[in-house]
Scaffold this motif. Structure first.
Motif, short mmCIF file in Angstrom:
data_model
loop_
_atom_site.label_atom_id
_atom_site.label_comp_id
_atom_site.label_asym_id
_atom_site.label_seq_id
_atom_site.Cartn_x
_atom_site.Cartn_y
_atom_site.Cartn_z
N PHE A 1 -55.98 35.06 -8.16
CA PHE A 1 -56.56 33.91 -7.44
C PHE A 1 -57.01 34.34 -6.05
N GLY A 2 -56.21 35.14 -5.37
CA GLY A 2 -56.57 35.61 -4.03
C GLY A 2 -57.83 36.46 -4.02
N VAL A 3 -57.94 37.37 -4.97
CA VAL A 3 -59.14 38.22 -5.06
C VAL A 3 -60.37 37.38 -5.38
N MET A 4 -60.21 36.43 -6.31
CA MET A 4 -61.34 35.55 -6.66
C MET A 4 -61.82 34.78 -5.43
N LEU A 5 -60.89 34.14 -4.73
CA LEU A 5 -61.27 33.33 -3.57
C LEU A 5 -61.88 34.18 -2.47
N LEU A 6 -61.25 35.30 -2.17
CA LEU A 6 -61.76 36.17 -1.12
C LEU A 6 -63.14 36.72 -1.48
N GLY A 7 -63.30 37.17 -2.70
CA GLY A 7 -64.58 37.73 -3.12
C GLY A 7 -65.70 36.70 -3.12
N ILE A 8 -65.49 35.59 -3.78
CA ILE A 8 -66.53 34.56 -3.87
C ILE A 8 -66.83 33.98 -2.49
N GLY A 9 -65.78 33.70 -1.72
CA GLY A 9 -65.98 33.16 -0.38
C GLY A 9 -66.74 34.13 0.52
N SER A 10 -66.39 35.41 0.45
CA SER A 10 -67.09 36.42 1.27
C SER A 10 -68.55 36.56 0.87
N PHE A 11 -68.79 36.61 -0.43
CA PHE A 11 -70.17 36.73 -0.91
C PHE A 11 -71.00 35.52 -0.49
N ASN A 12 -70.40 34.34 -0.54
CA ASN A 12 -71.13 33.14 -0.11
C ASN A 12 -71.42 33.19 1.39
N LEU A 13 -70.46 33.64 2.17
CA LEU A 13 -70.64 33.67 3.63
C LEU A 13 -71.73 34.65 4.04
#
Length: 131
Positions: free
Chosen positions: A12-24
């Motif tokens: 869950f942490g990798v998913m959130l960090l990855g998707i959030g970073s890519f969006n930012l």
């Protein structure tokens, strides 16, 4: 149960960090939705602040899960995002509900695993009259 908690927390942490970073940083391709989901998402994107805030919350929650700092707080702060993801797909884009349900299940599993941290918040107390 402890191993499952660690595995789910990391996934869950990798998913959130990855998707959030890519969006930012703007490298995620725009999603294609049917109407009226497309109009709704465009309205959210045009506000500029809302999707930025959601992406930032994803990054912060992901970092929290991966660094094991403030996990119960991060999980509670992320509940509105998870609920809205599921409701968005349930009402506006049902074909895309599977990933939203997957996120919801991971989130619920972790909330349940950290349930003891929430017990003081959920304890009903009587108001005391000041004298």
């Amino acid at each position: 149960m402890k191993k499952a908690m660690v595995i789910v927390r990391i996934i869950f942490g990798v998913m959130l960090l990855g998707i959030g970073s890519f969006n930012l940083i703007g490298v995620m391709p725009p999603m294609q939705y049917p109407e009226p989901a497309h109009s709704f998402m465009n309205a959210l994107l045009e506000t500029k602040y809302l999707m930025f805030t959601v992406s930032l919350l994803k990054v912060l929650a992901g970092l929290s899960l991966l660094t094991r700092r403030f996990i119960p707080l991060a999980l509670v702060a992320f509940v509105p995002v998870t609920v809205n993801m599921i409701l968005f797909h349930a009402f506006l884009d049902f074909k895309g509900i599977a990933p939203a349900l997957f996120v919801g299940l991971l989130h619920l599993f972790l909330l349940y695993g950290y349930r003891d941290a929430y017990k003081p918040m959920l304890k009903a107390e009587r108001l005391r009259a000041s004298t």
